[in-house]
Design an enzyme around this catalytic site. Sequence first.
Site, short mmCIF file in Angstrom:
data_model
loop_
_atom_site.label_atom_id
_atom_site.label_comp_id
_atom_site.label_asym_id
_atom_site.label_seq_id
_atom_site.Cartn_x
_atom_site.Cartn_y
_atom_site.Cartn_z
N GLU A 174 -6.80 -0.70 1.06
CA GLU A 174 -6.62 0.57 0.36
C GLU A 174 -5.48 0.49 -0.65
OE1 GLU A 174 -6.48 3.96 2.93
OE2 GLU A 174 -5.52 5.23 1.45
N LYS B 68 -8.83 13.33 -0.74
CA LYS B 68 -7.84 14.16 -0.04
C LYS B 68 -7.78 15.52 -0.74
CE LYS B 68 -4.80 10.35 1.35
NZ LYS B 68 -3.58 9.61 0.99
N ASP C 197 -7.11 5.16 -3.52
CA ASP C 197 -6.49 6.39 -3.05
C ASP C 197 -5.73 7.04 -4.21
OD1 ASP C 197 -5.25 8.46 -1.75
OD2 ASP C 197 -4.20 7.26 -0.27
MG MG Z 1 -3.40 5.78 1.21
#
Ligand code: MG
Length: 371
Positions: A218, A267, A243
């Site tokens: 990631e 997110k 991300d």
């Molecule tokens: Mg992350």
Amino acid sequence: MNVTGIEIGKLRVPLKTPFKTALRTVDYMEDVVIVIETDTGHRGYGSAPATAVITGETHGSIIEAIRKVITPQIIGEDVQNLNRIVNLIQTSIFTNYSAKAAVEVAVYDLFAQSFGAPLYRVLGGGEPKIMTDITISVDYIDKMVQDAKDAVDRGFEALKIKVGKDLALDIQRVKAIAAAVSDKALLRVDANQGWTPKQTVMALRELESSGIELEFIEQPVRGDDVEGMKYVTERVSTPVMADESTFGPKEVIDLIQMRGADIINIKLMKTGGISNALNIANIASLYDVECMIGCMLETSIGVSAAAHVAVAKSNIITRVDLDSPSLAVGNPVNGGVTFDNAEIRISDAPGLGIEHIDGLSMMSFDEAASL
Ligand code: MG
């Protein structure tokens, strides 16, 4: 059901052990909490942590954006006009994604409550149980190995190993954890932007040639280095997850089209709430790109909303990284979503199902100016 006002407060929850990434070390989580009030007496909950190094937002900026800019747009609006309210929120202010997310989550909570159904069902339904991984903080090798073994003993089947501080040591960290638990758990590695593109390729080739199979790597390189993400993705067989390289749907489209990542980490605090999280899931599914749903270091209010999204979009959100509540000492948020180590279960209660939050004191709009 019309919006009549918003109250603002703060909720602080201590962590069991300090949370350490390549960017920071913290020992508690603290959210701005909002409650949207309505003329029917229903209350909608939302929250946002301050993650200045990622979103650029602080508690002060979040409160100010909500008080002065976002809330005046939605007072008096009918909760069931969801698309209209979402548009008002999203166009009220440039960026400020966490502030928008807090308000959107509370609006979606109310929207689902207005139909007497849990949020995931209003978003399309699904099986209200998901399994999360858990973070293994970056630390001395022995400590990380022990944390990994403890997590496996607690029933976690996927571990998210935080690295990104020192390349040679990071490789040793991953090898040691893999030797200890790779037959019992999937290994995810999050370098939190800590490596260069060439370092990443070197590290992954070393791990791959040692026979270590990571579920994904990631955000190995800086978030704004999308060319670096593409460089890595082209050269390693380990799947690469974006991300910090993607916040909203447009960045996801660009990154997918240039093949800069194999998996997208959604997110709510990056997307500005639920509406764009759903947009990203829909876009990714058009390209057959799978997603993970993640969270910041935040209380279980916002994480509950993310769990509802994950259930409703489980066709494309195939990985869950919602471990923040299980890192905390106790859960002050009662009702709705249960966080029991790896297992996250959603009840039949309407909306997010939040009944009560221990230790939360809300303030009026004007009082919140001094928070
Ligand atoms: Mg992350």
